[in-house]
Design a protein around this motif. Structure first.
Motif, PDB file in Angstrom:
ATOM      1  N   ARG A  63      -4.762  29.400 -26.923  1.00  0.00           N
ATOM      2  CA  ARG A  63      -6.165  28.690 -26.858  1.00  0.00           C
ATOM      3  C   ARG A  63      -6.025  27.640 -28.403  1.00  0.00           C
ATOM      4  N   ALA A  64      -5.334  27.625 -28.865  1.00  0.00           N
ATOM      5  CA  ALA A  64      -5.056  26.511 -30.141  1.00  0.00           C
ATOM      6  C   ALA A  64      -4.726  25.698 -29.271  1.00  0.00           C
ATOM      7  N   LEU A  65      -3.558  26.041 -28.676  1.00  0.00           N
ATOM      8  CA  LEU A  65      -2.297  24.769 -28.021  1.00  0.00           C
ATOM      9  C   LEU A  65      -3.862  24.414 -26.991  1.00  0.00           C
ATOM     10  N   LEU A  66      -4.220  25.037 -25.863  1.00  0.00           N
ATOM     11  CA  LEU A  66      -4.455  23.991 -24.782  1.00  0.00           C
ATOM     12  C   LEU A  66      -5.996  23.034 -25.792  1.00  0.00           C
ATOM     13  N   GLY A  67      -6.239  23.787 -26.941  1.00  0.00           N
ATOM     14  CA  GLY A  67      -7.538  22.936 -27.267  1.00  0.00           C
ATOM     15  C   GLY A  67      -6.416  21.299 -28.166  1.00  0.00           C
ATOM     16  N   SER A  68      -5.216  21.739 -28.137  1.00  0.00           N
ATOM     17  CA  SER A  68      -5.607  20.928 -28.607  1.00  0.00           C
ATOM     18  C   SER A  68      -5.094  19.783 -27.504  1.00  0.00           C
ATOM     19  N   LEU A  69      -4.301  19.967 -26.893  1.00  0.00           N
ATOM     20  CA  LEU A  69      -4.092  19.008 -25.844  1.00  0.00           C
ATOM     21  C   LEU A  69      -5.052  18.533 -24.805  1.00  0.00           C
ATOM     22  N   LEU A  70      -6.337  19.463 -24.478  1.00  0.00           N
ATOM     23  CA  LEU A  70      -7.158  19.341 -23.919  1.00  0.00           C
ATOM     24  C   LEU A  70      -7.866  17.897 -24.978  1.00  0.00           C
ATOM     25  N   THR A  71      -8.251  17.715 -26.247  1.00  0.00           N
ATOM     26  CA  THR A  71      -8.348  17.228 -27.267  1.00  0.00           C
ATOM     27  C   THR A  71      -7.440  15.496 -27.196  1.00  0.00           C
ATOM     28  N   ALA A  72      -6.556  16.274 -27.394  1.00  0.00           N
ATOM     29  CA  ALA A  72      -5.342  15.053 -26.952  1.00  0.00           C
ATOM     30  C   ALA A  72      -5.221  14.185 -26.045  1.00  0.00           C
ATOM     31  N   THR A  73      -5.778  14.563 -24.924  1.00  0.00           N
ATOM     32  CA  THR A  73      -5.886  14.151 -23.401  1.00  0.00           C
ATOM     33  C   THR A  73      -6.756  12.693 -23.685  1.00  0.00           C
ATOM     34  N   VAL A  74      -8.004  14.187 -23.857  1.00  0.00           N
ATOM     35  CA  VAL A  74      -9.676  13.973 -23.834  1.00  0.00           C
ATOM     36  C   VAL A  74      -9.130  12.072 -24.966  1.00  0.00           C
ATOM     37  N   VAL A  75      -9.056  12.135 -25.882  1.00  0.00           N
ATOM     38  CA  VAL A  75      -8.787  10.745 -27.306  1.00  0.00           C
ATOM     39  C   VAL A  75      -7.928   9.736 -26.697  1.00  0.00           C
ATOM     40  N   SER A  76      -6.615  10.035 -25.475  1.00  0.00           N
ATOM     41  CA  SER A  76      -5.948   9.031 -24.905  1.00  0.00           C
ATOM     42  C   SER A  76      -6.795   8.373 -23.585  1.00  0.00           C
ATOM     43  N   ALA A  77      -7.996   9.442 -23.256  1.00  0.00           N
ATOM     44  CA  ALA A  77      -8.398   8.550 -22.020  1.00  0.00           C
ATOM     45  C   ALA A  77      -9.676   7.214 -22.446  1.00  0.00           C
ATOM     46  N   LEU A 200       2.266  -3.707 -13.265  1.00  0.00           N
ATOM     47  CA  LEU A 200       2.935  -4.586 -14.154  1.00  0.00           C
ATOM     48  C   LEU A 200       2.407  -4.456 -16.225  1.00  0.00           C
ATOM     49  N   ALA A 201       1.273  -4.264 -16.014  1.00  0.00           N
ATOM     50  CA  ALA A 201       1.503  -3.953 -17.557  1.00  0.00           C
ATOM     51  C   ALA A 201       2.209  -2.012 -18.279  1.00  0.00           C
ATOM     52  N   LEU A 202       2.064  -1.274 -16.972  1.00  0.00           N
ATOM     53  CA  LEU A 202       2.050  -0.130 -16.895  1.00  0.00           C
ATOM     54  C   LEU A 202       3.439   0.716 -18.240  1.00  0.00           C
ATOM     55  N   PRO A 203       3.980   0.462 -18.702  1.00  0.00           N
ATOM     56  CA  PRO A 203       5.265   0.219 -19.379  1.00  0.00           C
ATOM     57  C   PRO A 203       4.665   0.511 -21.033  1.00  0.00           C
ATOM     58  N   GLY A 204       3.855  -0.664 -20.879  1.00  0.00           N
ATOM     59  CA  GLY A 204       2.722  -0.831 -22.421  1.00  0.00           C
ATOM     60  C   GLY A 204       1.843   0.652 -22.338  1.00  0.00           C
ATOM     61  N   VAL A 205       1.396   0.601 -21.318  1.00  0.00           N
ATOM     62  CA  VAL A 205       0.331   1.823 -20.922  1.00  0.00           C
ATOM     63  C   VAL A 205       0.967   3.094 -21.656  1.00  0.00           C
ATOM     64  N   TRP A 206       1.834   3.456 -20.955  1.00  0.00           N
ATOM     65  CA  TRP A 206       3.080   4.373 -21.001  1.00  0.00           C
ATOM     66  C   TRP A 206       2.834   4.585 -23.158  1.00  0.00           C
ATOM     67  N   ALA A 207       3.495   3.714 -23.526  1.00  0.00           N
ATOM     68  CA  ALA A 207       4.168   3.427 -25.142  1.00  0.00           C
ATOM     69  C   ALA A 207       2.638   3.780 -25.833  1.00  0.00           C
ATOM     70  N   GLY A 208       1.472   2.712 -25.425  1.00  0.00           N
ATOM     71  CA  GLY A 208       0.373   3.770 -25.831  1.00  0.00           C
ATOM     72  C   GLY A 208      -0.149   4.734 -25.825  1.00  0.00           C
ATOM     73  N   LEU A 269       8.792  10.626 -20.554  1.00  0.00           N
ATOM     74  CA  LEU A 269       8.034   8.841 -20.171  1.00  0.00           C
ATOM     75  C   LEU A 269       9.653   7.884 -20.512  1.00  0.00           C
ATOM     76  N   ARG A 270      10.223   8.463 -21.170  1.00  0.00           N
ATOM     77  CA  ARG A 270      11.115   7.350 -21.794  1.00  0.00           C
ATOM     78  C   ARG A 270      12.053   7.450 -20.643  1.00  0.00           C
ATOM     79  N   ARG A 271      12.362   8.396 -19.687  1.00  0.00           N
ATOM     80  CA  ARG A 271      13.309   7.718 -18.616  1.00  0.00           C
ATOM     81  C   ARG A 271      11.895   6.801 -17.866  1.00  0.00           C
ATOM     82  N   GLY A 272      10.345   7.307 -17.221  1.00  0.00           N
ATOM     83  CA  GLY A 272       9.430   6.491 -16.472  1.00  0.00           C
ATOM     84  C   GLY A 272       9.483   4.929 -17.192  1.00  0.00           C
ATOM     85  N   ASP A 273       9.522   4.545 -18.282  1.00  0.00           N
ATOM     86  CA  ASP A 273       9.688   3.634 -18.974  1.00  0.00           C
ATOM     87  C   ASP A 273      11.329   2.837 -18.635  1.00  0.00           C
TER      88      ASP A 273
END
Lengths: 281, 361
Positions: A63-77, A200-208, A269-273
């Motif tokens: 549950r804590a792990l899911l909470g962390s990932l959810l928070t990180a997702t919301v902040v990233s969005a 074109l900016a996608l690599p920058g988006v992924w890095a960010g 992400l590295r591979r995508g980059d």
């Protein structure tokens, strides 16, 4: 061969750094994670116990792990939504250097200091409530601190520069020629953004996004100081396990699990980059 | 001339030695009389390197990792002091080098034995209870009939509900709150029984909607600024908050109450890590601190009681007369101490605490 040797020599400091500050501590965590807790200095007995590993399946940790990932997702969005227009505006501005300086300006003060400043702004007798009271929008101070919104506010303000900087650099490198060409050929602005600029900016988006998502997943300080009493974040659970329960092996295993979980998308992400580099500019 | 050189040569090692005399002290923030440290340095020539922590976690983490470099530490009896004793992280004190330790109140020292059998590893620095910080004026406007001297004020939903508007602050510490609730419910405060823990959870969840805040570093600030009118807190924190609020002109309505049903008593212990680099100086420092007039100066500064009865004449009258600082013999009869609970019970308590904080049963 000569080139290979030189490249290896150039990479040596980077590898040494990774070995000393990532691999070695990681290995140490694994060793502690397989030990058993004990009344001793340090508080564990070496061994090969998988009790802590098995405890990972506990719903409390999941549950804590899911909470962390959810928070990180919301902040990233949120960083994506707020940061993309900012990065585009900066990349196209004539005062680009000055605006970039403003983005990194918060780094002149310590992160902890900025979080404490938010505490001062959001508390009952703080700035935000004082302004709302003065404007007669509220009659009594409203509790702002120690809520999910306060936590998100702190996280986004803290991590937004990490999203903007790589994206802006990428956008500036692309330049405006492609967008101008598309516009000349009749594409409306939204389509130019969707079909030309953003891909074109996608690599920058992924890095960010990586620079935001990964540290926020393990964030401890901001949820602790601004968040609700029980905001379920793994960073907090690791702290509690380490300090309150005194169970170093369990805390170590949790930290390793988080590390591995975060490495997987980073590798992806590295591979995508790399793919984008080849197929891109 | 040659004689002079000879004497100088004799003196040099002594000088170098005098320069080496240091003691590394690691104590809570705002928890000493600065004058005492200055006087110790002046009288003994030992330099004090003074460092502070604001949570037991910080102290415990450093000491359990080993080689902390500290010579004197001040852990709280439970859970940290007892855990450090069991882990062998503290050295047995040399009573012969601590003549002033003879002045420690035997009754109080006996109470610490639940954490340190035989009192081998520590001397009481300051002590206190865990009870309620109360803003009497605001409480009386919201609930005039509320029992100000009882845990009912916090643990009975009908009172807690009424007090919600002015802010209830809970201490974010399972180790301090759970034994108190067990004691309030008439159970053994050291119980590890699942049914007892479930009863505690039920009691806490019933008042969860009325709790505004969980304070990890004590509720001192929330009380002093008026953000909270009822707080589960350490005695000295509430008393310091009252003094601060009075200084800020926010009225003298803050009070500390050790509820009549009984309050948990804790002790902050002067102790020496087993790998302390300057154990001799550490003993000298502890012995100096335990001198009656030094101890009284510390109590006057931080408003926690000490355990040296002969210090009483040097304590300021208004502090000596404050029942929150120096409880009556009757109140002291209701105090209880806690023991360490096994690791598994600690985990069960921590899980329960997380559920309570999240407000889901």
């Amino acid at each position: 061969m000569h080139v290979a040797v030189r490249r290896a020599a150039l990479l040596l400091p980077a590898w040494a750094w990774l070995l000393a500050f990532v691999a070695a501590p990681g290995a140490l965590l694994v060793v502690i994670g397989l030990a058993t807790p004990a009344d001793a200095v340090p508080p564990y007995r070496m061994g090969l116990s998988i009790a802590s590993l098995r405890a990972l399946a506990d719903t409390f940790y999941l549950r804590a792990l899911l909470g962390s990932l959810l928070t990180a997702t919301v902040v990233s969005a949120l960083c994506l939504l707020i940061g993309t227009p900012m990065a585009m505006a900066i990349a196209r501005s004539r005062r680009r250097q000055f605006l970039l300086l403003l983005v990194v300006f918060p780094f002149w003060s310590g992160m902890l200091l900025r979080i404490v400043a938010w505490v001062g702004i959001l508390r009952d007798d703080g700035l935000a409530n004082a302004i709302l009271l003065r404007l007669h929008l509220i009659k009594a101070p409203i509790p702002l601190l120690h809520s999910d919104s306060a936590m998100l506010l702190g996280l986004v303000t803290c991590y937004l520069p990490f999203f903007i900087l790589p994206l802006e650099a990428r956008l500036a490198a692309i330049g405006t020629h492609y967008a101008e060409a598309a516009a000349d050929l009749g594409a409306p602005p939204w389509r130019v953004f969707r079909r030309i600029t953003f891909p074109l900016a996608l690599p920058g988006v992924w890095a960010g996004l990586a620079l935001v998502f990964l540290p926020v997943s393990g964030e401890y300080v901001i949820p602790e100081m601004l968040g609700a009493p029980a905001s379920p974040m793994l960073g907090r659970v690791i702290w509690d396990t380490f300090f309150h329960e005194g169970d170093w092996p369990q805390a170590a295993i949790l930290a390793v699990a988080l590390l591995i979980l975060l490495l997987l998308p980073a590798v992806w992400l590295r591979r995508g980059d790399a793919g984008a580099q080849v197929g891109g500019l | 001339m040659r004689m002079l050189w000879f004497m100088l040569a004799l003196l040099l090692p002594a000088l170098a030695h005098a320069e080496d005399r240091v003691v590394n002290v690691y104590n809570w923030t705002d928890y000493i009389d600065p004058y005492a440290v200055a006087r110790f340095e002046r009288e003994t020539g030992i330099k004090v390197r003074y460092d502070v922590y604001d949570s037991l976690e910080t102290l415990e983490g450093k000491l359990l990792a080993g080689r902390s470099g500290y010579d004197v530490v001040v852990p709280t009896s439970e859970p940290t002091f007892s855990r450090l004793v069991r882990a062998g992280a503290l050295m047995p004190l040399h009573r012969g080098r601590l003549p002033n330790a003879a002045g420690l109140d035997p009754a109080l020292m006996h109470q610490v034995e639940t954490s340190d059998p035989g009192n081998a590893h520590g001397a009481i620095y300051l002590w206190g209870t865990i009870g309620l910080g109360v803003n009497t004026a605001r409480l009386q406007t919201l609930a005039p009939a509320a029992p100000l001297d009882s845990w009912d004020l916090l643990f009975k939903p009908e009172w807690a509900r009424k007090l919600k508007p002015c802010g209830i602050t809970m201490m974010d510490s399972a180790i301090d709150v759970i034994p108190t609730v067990l004691h309030y419910l008439g159970r053994n405060p050291d119980s590890t029984d699942a049914a007892d823990l479930a009863a505690v959870e039920k009691t806490l969840l019933a008042i969860r909607p009325f709790i505004r805040d969980f304070a990890s570093a004590g509720a001192l600030e929330a009380m002093a600024t008026g953000e909270s009118c009822l707080a589960f807190t350490y005695s000295g924190d509430a008393i310091q908050a009252a003094a601060r609020a009075a200084e800020a002109g926010k009225g003298g309505n803050l009070r500390y109450v050790a509820p009549k049903e009984g309050a948990q008593v804790w002790f902050d212990m002067l102790a020496i890590p087993s790998d302390a680099p300057h154990a001799n100086e550490a003993h000298e420092f502890i012995n100096f601190i335990l001198a009656p007039e030094v101890m009284a100066g510390i109590t006057n500064q931080v408003r926690y009681p000490n355990a040296i009865p002969t210090a009483a004449p040097y304590v300021l009258p208004e502090i000596a007369a404050d029942p929150g600082v120096y409880p009556s013999a009757e109140a002291r009869g209701g105090f209880f101490t806690i023991k360490a609970v096994p690791a598994d019970a600690v985990r069960q308590r921590a899980r329960m605490w997380a559920r309570f904080k999240a407000g889901r049963g």
